[in-house]
Design a protein around this motif. Structure first.
Motif, PDB file in Angstrom:
ATOM      1  N   ASP A  69      50.650  20.739  49.975  1.00  0.00           N
ATOM      2  CA  ASP A  69      49.358  21.131  50.546  1.00  0.00           C
ATOM      3  C   ASP A  69      49.512  21.671  51.961  1.00  0.00           C
ATOM      4  OD1 ASP A  69      48.044  20.447  48.241  1.00  0.00           O
ATOM      5  OD2 ASP A  69      47.490  18.440  48.919  1.00  0.00           O
ATOM      6  N   ARG A  70      50.471  21.119  52.697  1.00  0.00           N
ATOM      7  CA  ARG A  70      50.712  21.629  54.052  1.00  0.00           C
ATOM      8  C   ARG A  70      51.392  23.001  54.000  1.00  0.00           C
ATOM      9  NH1 ARG A  70      55.049  21.426  57.252  1.00  0.00           N
ATOM     10  NH2 ARG A  70      56.095  19.813  56.010  1.00  0.00           N
ATOM     11  N   LEU A  71      52.330  23.172  53.056  1.00  0.00           N
ATOM     12  CA  LEU A  71      52.996  24.470  52.910  1.00  0.00           C
ATOM     13  C   LEU A  71      52.025  25.532  52.411  1.00  0.00           C
ATOM     14  CD1 LEU A  71      56.285  23.205  51.210  1.00  0.00           C
ATOM     15  CD2 LEU A  71      56.072  24.032  53.558  1.00  0.00           C
ATOM     16  N   ALA A  72      51.170  25.154  51.473  1.00  0.00           N
ATOM     17  CA  ALA A  72      50.099  26.009  50.937  1.00  0.00           C
ATOM     18  C   ALA A  72      50.566  27.402  50.540  1.00  0.00           C
ATOM     19  CB  ALA A  72      48.960  26.104  51.957  1.00  0.00           C
ATOM     20  N   PRO A  73      51.627  27.521  49.745  1.00  0.00           N
ATOM     21  CA  PRO A  73      52.083  28.861  49.371  1.00  0.00           C
ATOM     22  C   PRO A  73      51.208  29.493  48.290  1.00  0.00           C
ATOM     23  CG  PRO A  73      53.400  27.217  48.232  1.00  0.00           C
ATOM     24  CD  PRO A  73      52.464  26.455  49.143  1.00  0.00           C
TER      25      PRO A  73
END
Length: 358
Positions: A69-73
């Protein structure tokens, strides 16, 4: 597009994988692409046995998912088949996320050179690894044919480029006092690079080697008359290329060889075996000599016009490389997490998203 690039190859390594990823990240900014990297710098690592420069990350698909979710690619590209690549592949499969891969390194040959592991076993594992993605990028036509014959599917072309502002012909003697002609080789000093084939040649003048790696001590003992300069970068590397009379590329296993382009950009003719990489970059261009007799190739390269070498290098730009890279990613994303779609239908399925990068 927010692109996650997963790579097990990263600094302090100096190789074509690292260079290519850096260039694609830079080019992405001009295309409106936001790039997120997952590299060994993001995880605890252990050194690879016998090759401490390569760090093996302690990572799992679960740990990648915890960051997702933090990377959100919106898009994912897996550059290598190591622990990070394997973990990100697993995370994509769990989430139903489409992804591309790239085939940079001949791990079956490299592993077989170090351990009694049949190449067929390694290729079977690699086919399975890449088959889960929506496309596998390869750098040359000959590599594409080879992998296709080995059962790889969904192959997509992604060439490489060269910085012709940095790598250029220049005046001045980079090797004062060394007898001419200067035969130069640049690359990682490891057994798979076949440097002993170059160093064992009976050649006039001087042999110069730029690079470092686990095989350096053995190679220096093999050829004490050769000049080992260690790793060079930037202007120092460009001057070394430009100061040579011929560039000798003895590798039998490289999938491309960005160093070939760097030498050509500096106006230096190439001598190599007629194998994947040199066949594609040099071929019949007249910018180098290819021969199963490497000594004959090295001597033949001395007589080739340096201007022709520079002209050939100018055909390879990082801008074109980036166009192919991001178009492939757009195509794969449009297809979704599927590989069973016939290749002839891929362009139709991609639609307008791929055209954004044309």
């Amino acid at each position: 597009m927010r692109l996650l690039i997963a790579t097990d190859a990263w600094h302090p390594q100096v190789n074509g994988v690292v260079r290519s990823i850096e260039r694609m990240t830079e080019a992405g900014r001009t295309l409106g692409v936001e790039t997120v990297l997952l590299t060994p710098a993001d995880f605890a690592c252990v050194p690879m046995p016998g090759y401490s420069e390569i760090r093996l990350s302690l990572v799992t698909a679960g740990r990648v998912l915890a960051r997702w979710d933090r990377l959100a690619p919106t898009h994912v590209h897996i550059a290598t088949e190591g622990p990070i690549g394997h973990a990100v592949r697993g995370a994509c499969l769990r989430r139903g996320q489409a992804f591309t891969t790239s085939y940079h390194t001949r791990f079956p040959e490299y592993l077989a050179a170090r351990a009694p592991v049949p190449e067929a076993w390694s290729y079977a594992w690699l086919r399975r690894f890449h088959a889960a993605g929506s496309g596998t990028m390869v750098s040359t036509p000959s590599l594409e044919r080879e992998l296709s014959a080995r059962g790889f599917a969904g192959l997509m072309r992604w060439t490489r480029g060269v910085d012709t502002d940095l790598f250029r012909p220049c005046d001045g003697d980079a090797f004062p006092g060394l007898p001419r002609p200067i035969f130069l080789s640049v690359g990682r000093l490891a057994v798979e690079k076949n440097l002993s084939a170059f160093l064992s040649l009976d050649l006039p003048g001087s042999k110069v080697v730029v690079g470092d790696g686990p095989d350096r001590a053995r190679l220096q003992a093999l050829a004490p008359e050769a000049h080992f300069l260690g790793a060079l970068t930037g202007e120092a590397l460009a001057r070394a290329y430009a100061g040579a009379d011929a560039f000798v590329f003895p590798s039998l296993t490289d999938t491309f060889g960005i160093v070939l382009l760097e030498a050509l950009a500096c106006g230096v003719p190439v001598a190599a075996f007629p194998v994947t990489g040199p066949l594609d970059v040099i071929g019949e261009t007249g910018a180098g000599a290819l021969d199963h007799d490497l000594r004959a190739a090295a001597l033949a390269a001395l007589g080739l016009p340096r201007a022709r070498c520079r002209d050939e290098a100018l055909r390879y730009t990082w801008a074109e490389s980036a166009r192919q890279f991001y178009e492939n990613i757009a195509l794969a994303h449009a297809l979704g997490p599927m590989r069973a779609i016939p290749r002839r239908l891929r362009s139709d399925a991609a639609g307008d998203e791929a055209k954004r990068f044309a």
